[in-house]
Design a protein around this motif. Sequence first.
Motif, PDB file in Angstrom:
ATOM      1  N   LEU A   1       0.862  -1.180   0.000  1.00  0.00           N
ATOM      2  CA  LEU A   1       0.000   0.000   0.000  1.00  0.00           C
ATOM      3  C   LEU A   1       0.896   1.226   0.000  1.00  0.00           C
ATOM      4  CD1 LEU A   1      -2.616   1.685   0.474  1.00  0.00           C
ATOM      5  CD2 LEU A   1      -2.244   1.314   2.927  1.00  0.00           C
ATOM      6  N   ASP A   2       0.654   2.111  -0.923  1.00  0.00           N
ATOM      7  CA  ASP A   2       1.337   3.402  -0.914  1.00  0.00           C
ATOM      8  C   ASP A   2       0.245   4.465  -0.840  1.00  0.00           C
ATOM      9  OD1 ASP A   2       2.643   5.746  -1.375  1.00  0.00           O
ATOM     10  OD2 ASP A   2       3.696   5.081  -3.175  1.00  0.00           O
ATOM     11  N   ASP A   3       0.146   5.143   0.310  1.00  0.00           N
ATOM     12  CA  ASP A   3      -0.920   6.149   0.425  1.00  0.00           C
ATOM     13  C   ASP A   3      -0.328   7.547   0.520  1.00  0.00           C
ATOM     14  OD1 ASP A   3       0.136   5.919   2.931  1.00  0.00           O
ATOM     15  OD2 ASP A   3      -1.678   5.133   3.870  1.00  0.00           O
TER      16      ASP A   3
ATOM     17  N   LEU B   1      -4.673   9.347  -3.069  1.00  0.00           N
ATOM     18  CA  LEU B   1      -5.252   8.077  -3.480  1.00  0.00           C
ATOM     19  C   LEU B   1      -4.451   6.951  -2.841  1.00  0.00           C
ATOM     20  CD1 LEU B   1      -4.604   6.875  -7.123  1.00  0.00           C
ATOM     21  CD2 LEU B   1      -2.992   8.310  -5.926  1.00  0.00           C
ATOM     22  N   ALA B   2      -5.055   5.798  -2.763  1.00  0.00           N
ATOM     23  CA  ALA B   2      -4.351   4.639  -2.243  1.00  0.00           C
ATOM     24  C   ALA B   2      -3.910   3.812  -3.443  1.00  0.00           C
ATOM     25  CB  ALA B   2      -5.268   3.824  -1.341  1.00  0.00           C
ATOM     26  N   LYS B   3      -2.609   3.535  -3.500  1.00  0.00           N
ATOM     27  CA  LYS B   3      -2.103   2.676  -4.574  1.00  0.00           C
ATOM     28  C   LYS B   3      -1.828   1.310  -3.968  1.00  0.00           C
ATOM     29  CE  LYS B   3       2.198   2.194  -7.210  1.00  0.00           C
ATOM     30  NZ  LYS B   3       3.514   2.847  -7.378  1.00  0.00           N
TER      31      LYS B   3
ATOM     32  N   ASN C   1     -13.830   0.038  -4.910  1.00  0.00           N
ATOM     33  CA  ASN C   1     -13.821   0.424  -6.317  1.00  0.00           C
ATOM     34  C   ASN C   1     -12.397   0.663  -6.806  1.00  0.00           C
ATOM     35  OD1 ASN C   1     -15.049   1.007  -8.750  1.00  0.00           O
ATOM     36  ND2 ASN C   1     -15.091   3.210  -8.342  1.00  0.00           N
ATOM     37  N   VAL C   2     -12.130   0.171  -8.004  1.00  0.00           N
ATOM     38  CA  VAL C   2     -10.817   0.358  -8.627  1.00  0.00           C
ATOM     39  C   VAL C   2     -10.935   1.531  -9.581  1.00  0.00           C
ATOM     40  CG1 VAL C   2      -9.207  -0.676 -10.257  1.00  0.00           C
ATOM     41  CG2 VAL C   2     -10.210  -2.074  -8.440  1.00  0.00           C
ATOM     42  N   ASN C   3     -10.135   2.587  -9.373  1.00  0.00           N
ATOM     43  CA  ASN C   3     -10.293   3.716 -10.289  1.00  0.00           C
ATOM     44  C   ASN C   3      -9.072   3.996 -11.137  1.00  0.00           C
ATOM     45  OD1 ASN C   3      -8.589   5.139  -8.550  1.00  0.00           O
ATOM     46  ND2 ASN C   3     -10.327   5.833  -7.315  1.00  0.00           N
TER      47      ASN C   3
ATOM     48  N   ASN D   1      -0.721  -2.681 -10.355  1.00  0.00           N
ATOM     49  CA  ASN D   1      -1.035  -1.566  -9.475  1.00  0.00           C
ATOM     50  C   ASN D   1      -2.467  -1.149  -9.699  1.00  0.00           C
ATOM     51  OD1 ASN D   1       1.740  -1.229  -8.662  1.00  0.00           O
ATOM     52  ND2 ASN D   1       2.105  -0.223 -10.626  1.00  0.00           N
ATOM     53  N   VAL D   2      -3.187  -0.869  -8.621  1.00  0.00           N
ATOM     54  CA  VAL D   2      -4.509  -0.271  -8.781  1.00  0.00           C
ATOM     55  C   VAL D   2      -4.620   0.922  -7.854  1.00  0.00           C
ATOM     56  CG1 VAL D   2      -5.553  -2.515  -9.335  1.00  0.00           C
ATOM     57  CG2 VAL D   2      -5.773  -1.602  -7.028  1.00  0.00           C
ATOM     58  N   GLY D   3      -5.400   1.902  -8.293  1.00  0.00           N
ATOM     59  CA  GLY D   3      -5.681   3.042  -7.443  1.00  0.00           C
ATOM     60  C   GLY D   3      -7.075   2.879  -6.868  1.00  0.00           C
ATOM     61  N   THR D   4      -7.227   3.186  -5.580  1.00  0.00           N
ATOM     62  CA  THR D   4      -8.556   3.146  -4.957  1.00  0.00           C
ATOM     63  C   THR D   4      -8.698   4.375  -4.065  1.00  0.00           C
ATOM     64  OG1 THR D   4      -7.845   1.978  -2.973  1.00  0.00           O
ATOM     65  CG2 THR D   4      -8.496   0.617  -4.822  1.00  0.00           C
ATOM     66  N   ASP D   5      -9.888   4.533  -3.554  1.00  0.00           N
ATOM     67  CA  ASP D   5     -10.191   5.605  -2.616  1.00  0.00           C
ATOM     68  C   ASP D   5      -9.248   5.522  -1.413  1.00  0.00           C
ATOM     69  OD1 ASP D   5     -11.443   7.415  -0.955  1.00  0.00           O
ATOM     70  OD2 ASP D   5     -13.459   6.803  -1.647  1.00  0.00           O
ATOM     71  N   ILE D   6      -8.721   6.649  -1.023  1.00  0.00           N
ATOM     72  CA  ILE D   6      -7.744   6.679   0.073  1.00  0.00           C
ATOM     73  C   ILE D   6      -8.278   6.050   1.367  1.00  0.00           C
ATOM     74  CG2 ILE D   6      -8.372   9.066   0.810  1.00  0.00           C
ATOM     75  CD1 ILE D   6      -4.783   7.807   0.797  1.00  0.00           C
ATOM     76  N   VAL D   7      -9.572   6.227   1.644  1.00  0.00           N
ATOM     77  CA  VAL D   7     -10.095   5.715   2.927  1.00  0.00           C
ATOM     78  C   VAL D   7     -10.238   4.186   2.916  1.00  0.00           C
ATOM     79  CG1 VAL D   7     -11.301   7.856   3.484  1.00  0.00           C
ATOM     80  CG2 VAL D   7     -12.533   6.016   2.315  1.00  0.00           C
ATOM     81  N   ARG D   8     -10.150   3.575   1.748  1.00  0.00           N
ATOM     82  CA  ARG D   8     -10.256   2.112   1.685  1.00  0.00           C
ATOM     83  C   ARG D   8      -8.880   1.442   1.608  1.00  0.00           C
ATOM     84  NH1 ARG D   8     -15.472   0.612   0.132  1.00  0.00           N
ATOM     85  NH2 ARG D   8     -15.006  -1.280   1.281  1.00  0.00           N
TER      86      ARG D   8
END
Length: 602
Positions: free
Chosen positions: A455-457, A533-535, A563-565, A575-582
């Motif tokens: 996780l890279d936030d 974002l959370a990576k 959700n994967v954005n 790598n996927v980006g998701t909502d930071i809070v998740r």
Amino acid sequence: MGLVVQKFGGTSVADSAKILAAARRAVQARELGNQVLVVVSARGHTTDELIELAREISDNPPARELDMLLATGEQVSVALMAMAIISLGTPAISFTGAQIGLVTDSFHTRARIRNISTERMQQALGDGKIVIVAGFQGVDEHANITTLGRGGSDTTAVALAAVLGASVCEIYTDVDGVYTTDPRVVPEARKIDRISYDEMLELASLGAGVMHSRSIEFAKNYAVPIHVRSSFTDAPGTWIVDELDARRLGARVTGAALAKEEARITIKGVPDRPGVVHAIFKRIAAANVVVDMIVQNVSTASKTEVSFTVAKSDLETTLEAAREAAEETGASGTTHDAEVAKISVVGLGMRTHAGVAVAMFEALADAGVNIHMITTSEIKISVLVARSAAVEALRAVHRAFQLEKGDIELEPPSSGGLRKKPTVAPASEVDLGDSTGAERVGRGMEDLVVSGVELDDTQARIALFGVPDLPGRAANVFRAVADAGVFVDMIVQNIGEKGDSLLSFTVPRDQAERARAAVNAAGIQEVSVEPALAKLSVIGVGMRSHAGVAARMFSALAERGINVNLINTSEVRINVGTDIVRGREGLECLRLAFATGSSNRD
Ligand code: ASP
Ligand code: MG
């Protein structure tokens, strides 16, 4: 006494003179005080000829019988090699895969190794014999003969080196090493002295063509040093080694590769909600197609585009699955392009040198080459371009990084030369459990190894809109960003709904506004910044050769409703980006899905 594994490819055992020359090398290594194990391929074009013969008999030869046939090629070679070595006065004994207990799964013509019993080989080595093993073949648990896929002798050799704890696996071939790119395409390409497993993995399956990429995965997992060299000279070749031994001072890029026969598929108007990418890649995985690049960019009006590439020969099958997936997920449809190629640059140096992306994009811009898609990893940048521009593009990139110039200083070795690594599986029999189901993500020796989830936030995302799909646009953007002193991590470029290009990238959070200003100054006004974002990443080897890894990752996230954005892939990571809070929750669910340790890069 050390053990040396020597593998001779088809061209190195093509006729009796060559077999005798190879035999002399093995004897020489034995006389230097080593135990020696030799792995051989079928002679010359034998495997091709056997396949041709089968096709003359039947349009659709049963895979089991094809394996029965193909395995004969290597059996001829081992017998001749043993005779040659014995004729030189050194004791030797040959074995088939079955005889040494090389057990695979039952996927004929593309089987994977499950376990190897070392007893019989060790006994013969202990008796002072040179042991010769048929490459490429094994048996399944019902004693059916299997083969490991074309080029599979490399994998046999590395696997044997791993289980026997060899100090080196020498791969003798008809080229004298690994080159900065294919010298047939770019004549000024140079031999690389040392390269790391990860760099080689990124290059191998891209058509560097020297080694079977599964063998490199294996070497990395079991820390086997490989020396690829010519069987016709004594010159040193290329060492494929641990990162610490491969690092070069000052070099940004180690090699460049071209994958010429690619096809791109885009699913348009995909609803941006949890579970959608999972639904898509589940279908693709079920069609048993190997997916290469995957790219998903920022959504507009709750719709997004998902693009991916496959081998051109898989296009029809994939399109069928993609159309079904589009329908199932409520997407608006699919587009595709069968005339594309992928150019990649690879280098450990990218981690510490900014501006590699800019240099690559500028080289392409100067050559007038348009970039369709971009995806990056820590050590690799890949772009998708028109196939007709591919060779020109590769040359331009090779020149831009001055890969034709040699004499790059290596960092001092970490502990005095190439180190012998402990092998992971020294037991006399490697019992690696069962592999499960069609995805083959089990616990066999050659199964997927996910080395970590991450996780890279700490990053922000900058998305650009209204960028015309023309040569030079990416170069302009990243030049401006680099000049502003911003360090870019991931870059994602996808094909937009209307054929425009969707470009976004991530930067450290505190540099986001600076990046936005730079992009504006470069003439692009429509910019959105997602400040955090959370990576999430899944890292490992065999990500690409194992169908369904992406599907498994997306499935785990979908189950949690995450959700994967953003998606971006390379050979060794997704790598996927998701909502930071998740972010934390996402990390946890991936850790469970892949049952692995985790790390947090903050
Ligand atoms: N003989 C097999 C092939 O041609 C295996 C190998 O050479 O590695 O694919
Ligand atoms: Mg080969």
